[in-house]
Design a protein around this motif. Structure first.
Motif, PDB file in Angstrom:
ATOM      1  N   LYS A   7      18.916  27.498  21.364  1.00 22.34           N
ATOM      2  CA  LYS A   7      18.008  28.202  20.291  1.00 22.34           C
ATOM      3  C   LYS A   7      16.938  29.167  20.937  1.00 22.34           C
ATOM      4  O   LYS A   7      16.458  28.966  21.783  1.00 22.34           O
ATOM      5  CB  LYS A   7      17.274  27.046  19.582  1.00 22.34           C
ATOM      6  CG  LYS A   7      17.965  26.274  18.625  1.00 22.34           C
ATOM      7  CD  LYS A   7      17.543  26.243  17.150  1.00 22.34           C
ATOM      8  CE  LYS A   7      16.099  25.965  16.757  1.00 22.34           C
ATOM      9  NZ  LYS A   7      16.057  24.322  16.382  1.00 22.34           N
ATOM     10  N   TRP A   8      16.797  30.091  20.177  1.00 18.93           N
ATOM     11  CA  TRP A   8      15.693  31.226  20.493  1.00 18.93           C
ATOM     12  C   TRP A   8      14.400  30.404  20.789  1.00 18.93           C
ATOM     13  O   TRP A   8      14.076  29.690  19.984  1.00 18.93           O
ATOM     14  CB  TRP A   8      15.881  32.199  19.322  1.00 18.93           C
ATOM     15  CG  TRP A   8      14.886  33.460  19.949  1.00 18.93           C
ATOM     16  CD1 TRP A   8      15.036  34.309  20.321  1.00 18.93           C
ATOM     17  CD2 TRP A   8      13.249  33.323  19.331  1.00 18.93           C
ATOM     18  NE1 TRP A   8      13.746  35.324  20.405  1.00 18.93           N
ATOM     19  CE2 TRP A   8      12.797  34.438  19.885  1.00 18.93           C
ATOM     20  CE3 TRP A   8      12.281  32.389  18.809  1.00 18.93           C
ATOM     21  CZ2 TRP A   8      11.434  35.109  19.665  1.00 18.93           C
ATOM     22  CZ3 TRP A   8      10.968  32.984  18.755  1.00 18.93           C
ATOM     23  CH2 TRP A   8      10.519  34.154  19.090  1.00 18.93           C
ATOM     24  N   SER A   9      13.933  30.751  21.896  1.00 21.57           N
ATOM     25  CA  SER A   9      12.586  30.219  22.238  1.00 21.57           C
ATOM     26  C   SER A   9      11.487  31.242  22.730  1.00 21.57           C
ATOM     27  O   SER A   9      12.202  32.041  23.455  1.00 21.57           O
ATOM     28  CB  SER A   9      12.498  29.085  23.309  1.00 21.57           C
ATOM     29  OG  SER A   9      11.190  28.707  23.560  1.00 21.57           O
ATOM     30  N   ASN A 306       7.808  26.326  15.571  1.00 20.21           N
ATOM     31  CA  ASN A 306       8.681  25.967  16.928  1.00 20.21           C
ATOM     32  C   ASN A 306       8.299  24.806  17.276  1.00 20.21           C
ATOM     33  O   ASN A 306       7.499  24.345  18.088  1.00 20.21           O
ATOM     34  CB  ASN A 306       8.614  26.990  17.834  1.00 20.21           C
ATOM     35  CG  ASN A 306       8.748  28.288  17.237  1.00 20.21           C
ATOM     36  OD1 ASN A 306       9.595  28.696  16.290  1.00 20.21           O
ATOM     37  ND2 ASN A 306       7.883  29.408  17.583  1.00 20.21           N
TER      38      ASN A 306
END
Ligand SMILES: *Cc1c(COP(=O)(O)O)cnc(C)c1O
Length: 404
Positions: A7-9, A306
């Motif tokens: 996942k985009w972090s 997040n």
């Protein structure tokens, strides 16, 4: 190899930055110049005219050191551009003065940082810019306050002192529908929230807090799309250029280095705050923390943050009275639990009593309904290695003043 399933972090975005120093240094060289030379007079003229990009001209505009830092923060926020300034307040005031003209209006959360609140309430009326303060968790109230004059909606991801969480996705939809800019102050929650991913147009940080993390300097940043950032540093009418709140190169270089450990720090701050909130609550202490299921905005936060970075490093203990609050803070400082000081995001714990100064828009009866007491102690938990040990020290202080 990049695993597409990853996942985009925002932390990976910082990790992936590769800036070389002038001689292959692993940190970029520090720009030690206020002004930059040109080989031709024509090129300099073109830069002034704005027809040529990629050259440094004068450090009030940009310089290599502030550019590296702005690039890093823009990456972290998933935004196209950023402009660094000398304080969080400079970033906030410059943004508003760029967007608003005489006779415009802003809608703002009523529980925002004290300096921002004072700027909106006391300073902006000089330019006949009016602020409508609302309960930011009440979407209807936001909508009802939009008028033809409204230019922007302003809020913080998590607000002081009740740690209310803004439902940024929903507010962003209203902003889009009405052609307003949504400005989000993300100072309390770097990495934890990615407001641009949720629809914010402009994201602001006070770098003074978590991002720098060592309480040795004051700084700020505005992130947005390229157009807005270019407007802000426009030589002829950009607020960041003309009001001149520049950050020194040495400080920019220092903050950039500290940012490289931000992900580890945020996780530790969150872990410690969660541990203390949970345990103190189970002992019957009144604690406000969005990571607790009892917090009214716990669900909104859980749906929008997040997750790997937790619920933040700040929690609040309600000691009921101002006298208790002062006693507790003095005891905690004596016990070396941290410092009785304003600010937050430091490696040692900082605590202060937020009081009611920024909540004066809120009527008395609503205050008590909201849980806004005079005895609130805001704790920005440090990077304590053994949080159980910290817990027992806090318990001892609470016992001594009769709260436990
Ligand atoms: C500290 C703070 C500011 C102001 O930043 P400075 O760097 O002190 O000018 C703005 N917003 C929030 C949420 C803050 O905590």
């Amino acid at each position: 190899m990049i695993n597409k399933k990853n996942k985009w972090s925002p932390a990976d975005k910082i990790q992936d930055l590769q800036f070389f120093g002038e001689y292959g240094g692993v940190n970029p060289s520090i720009a030690d110049s206020s002004t930059f030379t040109y080989l031709s007079g024509k090129t300099m003229g073109d830069v002034f005219e704005g027809t040529r990009e990629g050259c440094y001209l004068y450090s009030r505009h940009t310089n290599p050191s502030t550019s590296y830092l702005s690039k890093a923060i823009a990456e972290m926020e998933g935004m196209k551009g950023a402009i660094i300034s000398s304080s969080g307040m400079a970033s906030i005031t410059n943004t508003i003065l760029q967007i608003c003209n005489y006779n415009d209006e802003i809608i703002s959360s009523r529980t925002i940082y004290g300096g921002t609140y004072a700027f909106f309430k006391n300073y902006l009326p000089k330019f006949k810019i009016n602020t409508k303060f609302v309960d930011i968790t009440n979407i209807k109230q936001i909508e009802n306050n939009i008028s033809k004059k409204t230019k922007a909606i302003y809020c913080e991801t998590i607000s002081n002192p009740l740690l209310e969480v803004s439902d940024i996705s929903r507010i962003a939809k209203i902003a889009k529908k009405n052609n307003l800019k949504l400005i989000v102050d993300n100072t309390f929650t770097p990495l934890i929230f990615s407001p641009a991913k949720l629809g914010a147009d402009i994201v602001i940080h006070s770098l003074t807090k978590f991002i720098n993390g060592s309480s040795d300097t004051v700084g700020g940043v505005v992130c947005s799309d390229e157009n807005f950032i270019e407007d802000m540093i426009d030589v002829n009418c950009g607020s960041a250029m003309l009001l001149g709140p520049v950050m020194d190169s040495y400080k920019a270089a220092s903050i950039l280095k500290n940012m490289r450990t931000l992900h580890i720090r945020m996780k530790k701050h969150s872990e410690n705050a969660y541990y203390l909130s949970k345990r103190l609550t189970s002992e019957g202490v009144k604690v406000i923390y969005p990571g607790l299921e009892s917090h009214p905005n716990h669900k909104i936060m859980s749906q929008s943050h997040n997750k790997e970075f937790g619920y933040g490093g700040i929690f609040v203990i309600d000691t009921k009275t101002e006298l208790n609050a002062n006693k507790l803070m003095e005891k905690m400082q004596k016990t070396n639990l941290g410092y009785l000081a304003v600010s937050l995001g430091f490696y040692k714990t900082l605590f202060s009593a937020p009081g009611l100064s920024t909540s004066s828009e809120i009527p008395e009866n609503e205050r008590s309904k909201m849980g806004l007491s005079n005895g609130l102690v805001r704790i920005s938990i440090g990077l304590d290695n053994n949080i159980e040990r910290t817990y027992y020290s806090i318990c001892k202080c609470l016992k001594e003043i009769g709260i436990l």
